[in-house]
Write a protein that holds these residues in place. Sequence first.
Motif: not given
Length: 258
Positions: A123-130
Amino acid sequence: MAMALRCFRHLHSLLYSPLAMMRRLPQAPAGCPALLLEGCRQCVHQVLLTRQLATKKAKGKGQTQAKVNINAALVEDIINLEATNEDMQAVVEALKEDFNRNVSVRTSPGALDHIIVVTKDGKFPLNQLGQISLKSPQLIIVNMTNFPESTAAAMKAIRESGMNLNPEVDGTLIRVPIPKVTREHRESLAKLAKQSTNKSKDALRKVRSKSMNQVKKFKSKVSEDTIWLLEKQIQQMADNAAAEMDKLLAAKTKELLG
């Protein structure tokens, strides 16, 4: 601190003996430092006053309940009251942050930062992926070029965030139209605020229960009155924190619905 506990052990006879209450309160036991609220005398006065007020409250239905204010240094061997209060206030602060980030009529790029995306790697915060940016006042763009395999998961997370968002995918770009501020949207946000507050109160109850259980471990080592006062203090702190949450919810609901 053992001396502090010795002070508390003198309370029982004073609290339950009418004669003792009419006499001059005893000096502190040998070795009891003067900075323990001027020996036992002030300590006993505090407990007697609290018990008397609490008794009046029990007899007078609807009257204001007596407040307890224990010197944290006296009971630090039993429980760290300051840490307990900090843990409770941290829950309140987390609710404030949640309201500012996720419960606002104006959707901003920052509101999407902490949406949790579930991927095969965790699980990752969205701002770490995009990369999240504001394309126009009505459109937010999430660039998933660095993790294209997580695009579908990010779409799902945005759609199910409870923020009334309907993302559209264009290759590795996710377009997130900012919804118009309708009455229905405001009501949806008000419900989300209520849900967030309930979750925060659950977290607060966990802090309270943990602290109560810590105090109960000392039932065989200190007086019943010491336990009673500590439990009352912890409950009082929890009530204060819950009241702060209710005020936050009331202000947010008024902001959303008028």
